[in-house]
Design a protein around this motif. Structure first.
Motif, mmCIF file in Angstrom:
data_model
loop_
_atom_site.group_PDB
_atom_site.id
_atom_site.type_symbol
_atom_site.label_atom_id
_atom_site.label_comp_id
_atom_site.label_asym_id
_atom_site.label_seq_id
_atom_site.Cartn_x
_atom_site.Cartn_y
_atom_site.Cartn_z
ATOM 1 N N ASP A 33 39.841 42.047 50.677
ATOM 2 C CA ASP A 33 39.357 42.906 52.059
ATOM 3 C C ASP A 33 37.939 42.362 52.564
ATOM 4 O OD1 ASP A 33 41.745 44.398 52.197
ATOM 5 O OD2 ASP A 33 40.651 45.992 50.625
ATOM 6 N N ASP A 34 37.342 41.966 51.501
ATOM 7 C CA ASP A 34 35.672 41.540 51.841
ATOM 8 C C ASP A 34 35.820 40.160 52.547
ATOM 9 O OD1 ASP A 34 34.833 43.694 50.478
ATOM 10 O OD2 ASP A 34 33.889 42.603 48.902
ATOM 11 N N GLY A 35 37.045 39.393 52.284
ATOM 12 C CA GLY A 35 36.956 38.106 52.624
ATOM 13 C C GLY A 35 36.510 37.002 51.764
ATOM 14 N N THR A 36 36.379 37.544 50.470
ATOM 15 C CA THR A 36 35.820 36.417 49.450
ATOM 16 C C THR A 36 37.026 36.192 48.368
ATOM 17 O OG1 THR A 36 35.015 38.219 47.868
ATOM 18 C CG2 THR A 36 33.449 37.321 49.735
ATOM 19 N N PHE A 37 38.037 36.387 48.720
ATOM 20 C CA PHE A 37 39.233 36.197 47.747
ATOM 21 C C PHE A 37 39.328 34.614 47.455
ATOM 22 C CE2 PHE A 37 43.331 35.152 46.735
ATOM 23 C CZ PHE A 37 43.388 35.933 45.615
ATOM 24 N N GLY A 38 39.391 34.056 46.323
ATOM 25 C CA GLY A 38 39.803 32.739 46.113
ATOM 26 C C GLY A 38 38.537 31.975 46.088
ATOM 27 N N ILE A 39 37.344 32.556 46.025
ATOM 28 C CA ILE A 39 36.103 32.085 45.876
ATOM 29 C C ILE A 39 35.315 32.476 44.629
ATOM 30 C CG2 ILE A 39 33.700 32.010 46.781
ATOM 31 C CD1 ILE A 39 34.842 32.539 49.430
ATOM 32 N N CYS A 40 34.889 31.739 43.717
ATOM 33 C CA CYS A 40 34.401 32.000 42.320
ATOM 34 C C CYS A 40 33.231 32.761 42.523
ATOM 35 C CB CYS A 40 34.063 30.658 41.528
ATOM 36 S SG CYS A 40 33.144 30.827 40.004
ATOM 37 N N VAL A 41 33.362 33.957 41.853
ATOM 38 C CA VAL A 41 32.173 35.108 41.790
ATOM 39 C C VAL A 41 31.057 34.559 41.109
ATOM 40 C CG1 VAL A 41 33.919 37.074 42.155
ATOM 41 C CG2 VAL A 41 33.097 36.185 39.956
ATOM 42 N N ALA A 42 31.267 33.652 40.284
ATOM 43 C CA ALA A 42 30.033 32.991 39.394
ATOM 44 C C ALA A 42 29.079 32.162 40.222
ATOM 45 C CB ALA A 42 30.414 32.644 38.178
ATOM 46 N N CYS A 43 29.980 30.878 40.629
ATOM 47 C CA CYS A 43 29.245 29.748 41.232
ATOM 48 C C CYS A 43 29.451 29.629 42.784
ATOM 49 C CB CYS A 43 29.763 28.629 40.331
ATOM 50 S SG CYS A 43 31.368 28.021 40.765
ATOM 51 N N GLY A 44 30.762 30.557 43.378
ATOM 52 C CA GLY A 44 30.882 30.360 44.707
ATOM 53 C C GLY A 44 31.592 28.918 45.237
ATOM 54 N N ARG A 45 32.373 28.406 44.349
ATOM 55 C CA ARG A 45 33.280 27.311 44.625
ATOM 56 C C ARG A 45 34.528 27.912 44.844
ATOM 57 N NH1 ARG A 45 31.374 24.371 39.782
ATOM 58 N NH2 ARG A 45 29.748 23.303 40.292
ATOM 59 N N VAL A 46 35.233 27.347 45.828
ATOM 60 C CA VAL A 46 36.593 27.610 46.121
ATOM 61 C C VAL A 46 37.395 27.372 44.758
ATOM 62 C CG1 VAL A 46 38.633 27.261 47.781
ATOM 63 C CG2 VAL A 46 36.356 27.121 48.426
ATOM 64 N N LEU A 47 38.297 28.415 44.591
ATOM 65 C CA LEU A 47 39.129 28.235 43.311
ATOM 66 C C LEU A 47 40.384 27.452 43.644
ATOM 67 C CD1 LEU A 47 39.260 32.013 42.268
ATOM 68 C CD2 LEU A 47 37.841 30.255 41.215
ATOM 69 N N ALA B 150 42.305 36.031 39.275
ATOM 70 C CA ALA B 150 41.292 35.308 38.797
ATOM 71 C C ALA B 150 39.913 35.409 39.644
ATOM 72 C CB ALA B 150 41.531 33.810 38.493
ATOM 73 N N GLY B 151 38.810 35.815 38.782
ATOM 74 C CA GLY B 151 37.523 35.961 39.733
ATOM 75 C C GLY B 151 36.668 34.778 39.602
ATOM 76 N N CYS B 152 36.970 33.885 38.759
ATOM 77 C CA CYS B 152 35.880 32.856 38.641
ATOM 78 C C CYS B 152 36.611 31.410 38.211
ATOM 79 C CB CYS B 152 34.986 33.132 37.537
ATOM 80 S SG CYS B 152 35.139 33.410 35.990
ATOM 81 N N CYS B 153 36.025 30.563 38.301
ATOM 82 C CA CYS B 153 36.788 29.178 38.063
ATOM 83 C C CYS B 153 36.873 28.839 36.813
ATOM 84 C CB CYS B 153 36.125 28.388 38.926
ATOM 85 S SG CYS B 153 34.444 27.808 38.204
ATOM 86 N N CYS C 42 33.279 28.267 34.974
ATOM 87 C CA CYS C 42 32.437 29.573 34.734
ATOM 88 C C CYS C 42 33.385 30.462 33.989
ATOM 89 C CB CYS C 42 32.329 30.212 36.330
ATOM 90 S SG CYS C 42 31.332 29.275 37.120
ATOM 91 N N GLU C 43 34.386 30.332 33.772
ATOM 92 C CA GLU C 43 35.060 31.355 32.841
ATOM 93 C C GLU C 43 34.620 30.910 31.247
ATOM 94 O OE1 GLU C 43 39.117 33.136 33.356
ATOM 95 O OE2 GLU C 43 39.460 31.740 31.882
ATOM 96 N N ARG C 44 34.610 29.703 31.254
ATOM 97 C CA ARG C 44 34.542 29.030 29.717
ATOM 98 C C ARG C 44 33.147 29.393 29.349
ATOM 99 N NH1 ARG C 44 37.519 23.738 30.280
ATOM 100 N NH2 ARG C 44 39.592 24.564 29.833
ATOM 101 N N LYS C 45 32.018 29.265 30.473
ATOM 102 C CA LYS C 45 30.622 29.411 30.207
ATOM 103 C C LYS C 45 30.588 31.026 29.703
ATOM 104 C CE LYS C 45 28.662 26.461 33.617
ATOM 105 N NZ LYS C 45 28.124 26.485 34.848
ATOM 106 N N ILE C 46 31.322 31.965 30.579
ATOM 107 C CA ILE C 46 30.977 33.479 30.228
ATOM 108 C C ILE C 46 31.619 33.513 28.732
ATOM 109 C CG2 ILE C 46 31.701 35.839 30.944
ATOM 110 C CD1 ILE C 46 31.959 34.471 33.837
ATOM 111 N N GLU C 47 32.798 32.940 28.270
ATOM 112 C CA GLU C 47 33.334 33.383 27.033
ATOM 113 C C GLU C 47 32.587 32.723 25.903
ATOM 114 O OE1 GLU C 47 37.192 31.933 27.245
ATOM 115 O OE2 GLU C 47 37.878 33.528 28.599
#
Ligand SMILES: [Zn+2]
Length: 117
Positions: free
Chosen positions: A74-88, A99-102, A105-110
């Motif tokens: 709905d926001d138009g941000t689907f498919g974009i990493c929520v952490a780094c802003g790159r396109v998934l 998936a919310g992040c690439c 970023c997922e590895r970094k968060i974990e």
């Protein structure tokens, strides 16, 4: 990503949400049956309940992720990493539409130990 792709992901996410809702419901009923057994059947204590609780917990988290993904559509941000802003990558969304992040970023968060505030 074009409108028809977004629609496809939305449909998949909505289906997934329905499925999760049913599974969570069943899990809760199973937990309830363990805690409050019907009749005089004494339940086996231990593994069953822990297992169900872990399962429901995971499904709840997944449902949360699905809801957030639907909001990003709905926001138009689907498919974009929520952490780094790159396109998934499309392949990642195909595998995990919520998936919310690439992967990076997922590895970094974990890997990050929880920080004290
Ligand atoms: Zn990222």
């Amino acid at each position: 990503m074009n409108e028809s792709q977004l629609q496809q992901y939305r449909t998949r996410l909505l289906d997934l949400r329905e499925q999760l809702r049913d599974e969570i419901q069943e899990g809760i009923e199973a937990i309830d049956a363990e805690i409050h057994p019907v009749g005089d059947v004494s339940p086996e204590p231990g593994e069953g309940l822990d297992c169900e609780l872990a399962l429901v917990h995971n499904e709840e988290r997944m449902r949360q992720a699905v809801n957030e993904a639907l909001r990003r559509i709905d926001d138009g941000t689907f498919g974009i990493c929520v952490a780094c802003g790159r396109v998934l990558p499309q392949a990642r969304l195909e595998a995990i539409p919520y998936a919310g992040c690439c992967i990076v970023c997922e590895r970094k968060i974990e890997d990050q130990p929880p920080k004290p505030d």
